[in-house]
Design a protein around this motif. Structure first.
Motif, mmCIF file in Angstrom:
data_model
loop_
_atom_site.group_PDB
_atom_site.id
_atom_site.type_symbol
_atom_site.label_atom_id
_atom_site.label_comp_id
_atom_site.label_asym_id
_atom_site.label_seq_id
_atom_site.Cartn_x
_atom_site.Cartn_y
_atom_site.Cartn_z
ATOM 1 N N ALA A 1 25.341 -21.661 -2.278
ATOM 2 C CA ALA A 1 25.555 -22.265 -3.605
ATOM 3 C C ALA A 1 24.984 -21.592 -4.758
ATOM 4 O O ALA A 1 25.183 -21.907 -5.689
ATOM 5 N N HIS A 2 24.126 -20.486 -4.345
ATOM 6 C CA HIS A 2 23.529 -19.733 -5.717
ATOM 7 C C HIS A 2 24.560 -18.548 -5.976
ATOM 8 O O HIS A 2 24.617 -18.124 -6.826
ATOM 9 N N PRO B 1 28.424 -17.383 -5.233
ATOM 10 C CA PRO B 1 29.714 -17.714 -4.709
ATOM 11 C C PRO B 1 30.243 -16.199 -4.373
ATOM 12 O O PRO B 1 29.658 -15.267 -4.643
ATOM 13 N N ASN C 1 28.435 -14.154 -10.356
ATOM 14 C CA ASN C 1 26.986 -14.354 -10.355
ATOM 15 C C ASN C 1 26.305 -13.136 -9.716
ATOM 16 O O ASN C 1 25.165 -13.077 -9.101
ATOM 17 N N GLU D 1 22.669 -12.391 -10.597
ATOM 18 C CA GLU D 1 21.769 -13.668 -10.385
ATOM 19 C C GLU D 1 20.668 -13.154 -9.360
ATOM 20 O O GLU D 1 20.912 -12.784 -8.264
ATOM 21 N N ILE E 1 17.742 -13.889 -6.784
ATOM 22 C CA ILE E 1 17.115 -15.258 -5.881
ATOM 23 C C ILE E 1 16.009 -14.667 -5.072
ATOM 24 O O ILE E 1 15.849 -13.706 -4.717
#
Ligand SMILES: *[C@@H]1O[C@H](CO)[C@@H](O)[C@H](O)[C@H]1NC(C)=O
Ligand SMILES: *[C@@H]1O[C@H](CO)[C@@H](O)[C@H](O)[C@H]1NC(C)=O
Ligand SMILES: *[C@@H]1O[C@H](CO)[C@@H](O)[C@H](O)[C@H]1NC(C)=O
Length: 321
Positions: A220-221, A223, A227, A230, A232
């Motif tokens: 979900a964070h 794809p 991203n 990104e 995490i």
């Protein structure tokens, strides 16, 4: 592939090994008694505003020591003649917190100009980050000096060793005098670390050795496309607490990085028992961590009249006229 991962990076320090030099806990007792307090204060303030920065500062110390020893070389900016380490593929978009080190250095230069090295600032900021986020503390040997050049070629070269498997990493550490327990403890730094989507995408979409619900949550964070940068948290249970949840997650196949999850296979892998031990006993993890990082933080240090104490961590000092 550029990556922010301790495990992959750790192999790098192997080239230099340990130098048991004359560092001492009281190194700045006379020359800059305020040094420890100033560093701790700035680290605390920073983490209060941005908890993820704790892991970033720890990561910086690792990447400094991992390539050519703990000598502040990672902090040097590129110059037209000399490209630095921070723009090397393994560091770009992966190392953060340089401006925190700048802030600490600026305060120290005001209080005791030219005294506290950038390499020591990195080591102390790493320790203070761990402590601020609830981890163990340790006596910190000081007196590292700063390199007068970056180790860019080495950084690039070692970057290509990236896909080291677990067995190779364990062997590399063993050769440097680390026990397997210490090696696994060091990977526990990931309890406060973050990783970019591009470094674990394959693991959450294609691997079998992962908890399906966890994989889905991470998808979900991140794809399949996009991203990439990104960040995490690696420990999704308690991202900004230095604890043993990272190991507990591995037992449930909730390791975010493929190489982390390799530490625990559930099928009698070489480090399975150690991960299980740390997951059920945080004190043992902390004890081993302190031993291991104290050693690691003394990798290839410059002491005595080797190197220099930079006045600006981003550049080497101007030659004396
Ligand atoms: C670093 O991040 C920037 C901004 O997200 C991106 O444009 C660039 O391609 C990235 N570089 C690498 C080597 O990943
Ligand atoms: C990118 O990451 C952010 C933060 O985790 C998330 O809110 C967003 O939905 C992600 N974008 C996609 C396209 O998945
Ligand atoms: C856990 O680790 C400690 C320290 O390495 C060791 O003494 C102990 O025997 C281990 N316990 C188990 C159950 O493996």
């Amino acid at each position: 592939m550029a990556s922010s991962l301790l495990l992959q990076l750790c192999i790098i320090f192997v080239v230099f090994g340990l130098a048991f030099a004359q560092l001492s806990e009281n190194y700045y007792a006379k020359s800059c008694p305020q040094a420890k307090c100033i560093i701790k204060d700035e680290v605390r303030k920073t983490i209060k505003k941005e908890p993820g920065m704790g892991g970033s500062l720890l990561h910086l110390h690792f990447h400094d020591c991992g390539v050519g020893g703990c000598d502040g070389s990672i902090l040097l900016d590129d110059t037209p003649k000399t490209p630095g380490e921070k723009s090397s593929l393994i560091n770009v978009n992966s190392t953060w917190g340089y401006e925190v080190i700048d802030r600490i250095k600026a305060r120290l230069e005001k209080t005791c100009p030219g005294v506290v090295s950038c390499a020591d600032i990195l080591a102390a900021a790493a320790r203070d980050s761990v402590v601020t986020l609830g981890g163990p503390t340790w006596a910190l040997p000081l007196g590292r000096r700063d390199s007068t050049e970056p180790h860019r070629m080495l950084t690039d070269t070692l970057g290509s060793l990236f896909n080291a498997n677990l067995q190779a990493l364990v062997m590399a550490f063993k050769q440097q005098g680390y026990t397997m327990e210490e090696f696994v403890a060091l990977t526990g730094s990931h309890t406060i670390g973050r990783a970019r989507c591009l470094t674990f995408r394959k693991h959450i979409y294609d691997d079998k050795n992962i908890n399906p619900a966890f994989a889905k949550a991470m998808q979900a964070h991140c794809p399949k496309v996009g991203n990439d940068s990104e960040r995490i948290p690696i420990d999704s249970t308690t991202p900004y607490v230095f604890d043993n949840a990272y190991f507990k997650n591995l037992l449930q196949q909730k390791g975010l990085l493929a190489i982390d999850q390799e530490l625990y296979t559930g099928k009698g892998g070489i480090t399975d028992a150690i991960v299980a031990n740390y997951s059920s006993n945080q004190d043992i993890f902390f004890k081993q961590y302190v031993t291991a990082i104290t050693k690691f933080g003394q990798t290839g240090v410059l002491t005595g009249n080797k190197g220099e104490v930079r006045t600006n961590c981003r550049k080497v000092n101007a030659p004396k006229a």
